[in-house]
Design a protein around this motif. Sequence first.
Motif, mmCIF file in Angstrom:
data_model
loop_
_atom_site.group_PDB
_atom_site.id
_atom_site.type_symbol
_atom_site.label_atom_id
_atom_site.label_comp_id
_atom_site.label_asym_id
_atom_site.label_seq_id
_atom_site.Cartn_x
_atom_site.Cartn_y
_atom_site.Cartn_z
ATOM 1 N N TYR A 226 0.868 -1.179 0.000
ATOM 2 C CA TYR A 226 0.000 0.000 0.000
ATOM 3 C C TYR A 226 0.905 1.231 0.000
ATOM 4 C CZ TYR A 226 -3.146 -3.624 1.674
ATOM 5 O OH TYR A 226 -3.850 -4.781 1.811
ATOM 6 N N THR A 227 0.956 1.919 -1.111
ATOM 7 C CA THR A 227 1.822 3.086 -1.244
ATOM 8 C C THR A 227 1.043 4.227 -1.880
ATOM 9 O OG1 THR A 227 2.608 2.391 -3.434
ATOM 10 C CG2 THR A 227 3.858 1.602 -1.531
ATOM 11 N N HIS A 228 1.538 5.441 -1.617
ATOM 12 C CA HIS A 228 0.928 6.616 -2.240
ATOM 13 C C HIS A 228 1.930 7.757 -2.218
ATOM 14 C CE1 HIS A 228 -2.257 9.055 -3.847
ATOM 15 N NE2 HIS A 228 -2.118 9.949 -2.879
ATOM 16 N N ARG A 229 1.827 8.613 -3.238
ATOM 17 C CA ARG A 229 2.696 9.781 -3.330
ATOM 18 C C ARG A 229 1.845 11.027 -3.495
ATOM 19 N NH1 ARG A 229 8.158 8.615 -6.832
ATOM 20 N NH2 ARG A 229 8.865 6.773 -5.676
ATOM 21 N N ARG A 230 2.343 12.086 -2.872
ATOM 22 C CA ARG A 230 1.606 13.352 -2.922
ATOM 23 C C ARG A 230 2.609 14.502 -2.923
ATOM 24 N NH1 ARG A 230 -3.669 15.035 -4.033
ATOM 25 N NH2 ARG A 230 -3.899 17.151 -3.212
ATOM 26 N N ALA A 231 2.566 15.343 -3.945
ATOM 27 C CA ALA A 231 3.468 16.488 -4.020
ATOM 28 C C ALA A 231 3.076 17.532 -2.979
ATOM 29 C CB ALA A 231 3.431 17.097 -5.415
ATOM 30 N N LEU A 232 4.096 18.156 -2.348
ATOM 31 C CA LEU A 232 3.823 19.177 -1.339
ATOM 32 C C LEU A 232 3.381 20.498 -1.960
ATOM 33 C CD1 LEU A 232 6.624 18.705 1.346
ATOM 34 C CD2 LEU A 232 4.310 17.799 1.297
ATOM 35 N N ASP A 233 3.589 20.618 -3.236
ATOM 36 C CA ASP A 233 3.138 21.818 -3.961
ATOM 37 C C ASP A 233 3.745 23.084 -3.364
ATOM 38 O OD1 ASP A 233 1.818 23.199 -5.930
ATOM 39 O OD2 ASP A 233 -0.064 23.353 -4.801
ATOM 40 N N LEU A 234 5.061 23.067 -3.203
ATOM 41 C CA LEU A 234 5.786 24.246 -2.732
ATOM 42 C C LEU A 234 6.285 25.023 -3.947
ATOM 43 C CD1 LEU A 234 7.905 22.630 0.121
ATOM 44 C CD2 LEU A 234 5.709 23.806 0.314
ATOM 45 N N PRO A 235 6.052 26.306 -4.017
ATOM 46 C CA PRO A 235 6.498 27.087 -5.191
ATOM 47 C C PRO A 235 8.020 27.029 -5.347
ATOM 48 C CG PRO A 235 5.772 28.539 -3.417
ATOM 49 C CD PRO A 235 5.391 27.163 -3.016
ATOM 50 N N GLY A 236 8.455 26.563 -6.514
ATOM 51 C CA GLY A 236 9.876 26.496 -6.805
ATOM 52 C C GLY A 236 10.534 25.201 -6.399
ATOM 53 N N SER A 237 9.849 24.314 -5.670
ATOM 54 C CA SER A 237 10.466 23.086 -5.173
ATOM 55 C C SER A 237 9.626 21.882 -5.575
ATOM 56 C CB SER A 237 10.603 23.119 -3.646
ATOM 57 O OG SER A 237 11.279 21.982 -3.177
ATOM 58 N N SER A 238 10.300 20.790 -5.898
ATOM 59 C CA SER A 238 9.620 19.567 -6.325
ATOM 60 C C SER A 238 9.781 18.484 -5.262
ATOM 61 C CB SER A 238 10.190 19.082 -7.664
ATOM 62 O OG SER A 238 10.074 20.080 -8.656
ATOM 63 N N ILE A 239 9.231 18.713 -4.099
ATOM 64 C CA ILE A 239 9.299 17.740 -3.008
ATOM 65 C C ILE A 239 8.019 16.924 -2.999
ATOM 66 C CG2 ILE A 239 9.516 17.428 -0.525
ATOM 67 C CD1 ILE A 239 11.036 20.026 -0.389
ATOM 68 N N VAL A 240 8.191 15.619 -2.883
ATOM 69 C CA VAL A 240 7.061 14.689 -2.908
ATOM 70 C C VAL A 240 7.037 13.918 -1.591
ATOM 71 C CG1 VAL A 240 6.056 12.665 -4.032
ATOM 72 C CG2 VAL A 240 7.095 14.477 -5.410
ATOM 73 N N LEU A 241 5.851 13.830 -1.011
ATOM 74 C CA LEU A 241 5.652 13.021 0.184
ATOM 75 C C LEU A 241 5.259 11.612 -0.260
ATOM 76 C CD1 LEU A 241 5.211 12.556 3.260
ATOM 77 C CD2 LEU A 241 2.869 13.382 2.924
ATOM 78 N N ALA A 242 6.044 10.616 0.141
ATOM 79 C CA ALA A 242 5.775 9.213 -0.206
ATOM 80 C C ALA A 242 5.490 8.429 1.066
ATOM 81 C CB ALA A 242 6.966 8.608 -0.938
ATOM 82 N N THR A 243 4.390 7.675 1.053
ATOM 83 C CA THR A 243 4.031 6.835 2.201
ATOM 84 C C THR A 243 3.983 5.383 1.752
ATOM 85 O OG1 THR A 243 1.694 7.245 1.737
ATOM 86 C CG2 THR A 243 2.736 8.615 3.398
#
Length: 412
Positions: A226-243
């Motif tokens: 069971y996995t999921h990814r969600r972008a933090l949607d920070l302006p200028g940054s491509s950080i993704v939260l992965a669980t």
Amino acid sequence: MKNPFRLPRRASLSRPWRWLVPLLLVLLFLAVLIWLPWQARQMEANERQEQLIADTLWVEQTLRFELARSEEALAVLGADLVSKPPTPEQLQARLNQMFKNGHELRRVLWLGADGAVLAHHGLELPPAGLAKVGRETLEMARLTRAGRYTEPYGASAHAPGMVDYYLPLFKRGEYAGSLVASYSLKVLLDETVPWWFAQDNDLALLDRDDHPIAERADGGPGRGIYTHRRALDLPGSSIVLATDSVKGTPRLLPNLLVGSVIVLALGLLLSLMTLWRHISRTLAAEAALRQQMAFRTAMENSLLTGLRARDLEGRVTYVNKAFCQMVGLSAEELVGKKPPMPYWAPEAMKDYEERFAGVLAGTITPQFETVFQRSDGVRVPVLVFEAPLVDSRGRQTGWMSSILDITDRKRA
């Protein structure tokens, strides 16, 4: 001719269509029992995945809210620095309060319009100063007149990654400097994500190349189911939260009840098969017995000797064709009758009654001569042989008589 041993006629249960409906129902029942645990397993897996997605969205919003709160505090501080700069002591006090409110905040810089450091709080700058990515972000923030994040940096096997936030300051439309806030992504996860979620999930913040820059796995590594990814949607940054959940796939038999029902269903099927086999054998035995009875009846009907069966009370239970012809009465008129019998001659009534008394007492004359009266009044001299009628358990159930018509013998 009535036969007390004749089996009742019934429709044959061996016809395929009579077995088809219950067999199909049992097969359908088993199919449902097999399908239900699988369906329950799929539903549980879907529920876990949906729950993980919802929780991941909640964590992403929580992280974003925490950063937005810090952004708002920086915006208020920046407005004060441009309009009415506080004293160094007041500035340090406000920065101390910001660091207490958000432990993920590791460094704050106040840069002038020329890039010089006007104030500093927290971690020291590296000797090389701001990285190239920071200078590019600073320029982009100045051009867009909006706060902007850098790409994460500094992540290694021994140190978590960092991310900087650049907030441009303007006074009367002119660029007046910037505030630079540096955040520890590992502390952000530790301080923001609740313990119950971290116990069930392996969390990671990934950069644009899917490299982990911060992780938290209180409950152990995830299993990749069971996995999921969600972008933090920070302006200028491509950080993704992965669980990645630490839970495995649901068991096919989650509890004893389902397993018991399946075992009972299999037992039902086995019982049905055993019953089917027993009934088939019974039907075969009945068919063989019916054939034997038909053969015996045909043989009895071909005899010239009359046969008569009586129970212990003297009631007629069976007569053959020869006996019926001998007395001129049908089997329906004789079977079930008790003395006096319609074929008793009036002149021999006393002898009949004495012999009937012997029948009730259980003692009879094995062989004797008497006279029967036919339905048309004609007397028929007969020779009677009596024998006990015994069942399969050795108990006497009545008397069997063989009657010979001795009319010709008397004439001779």
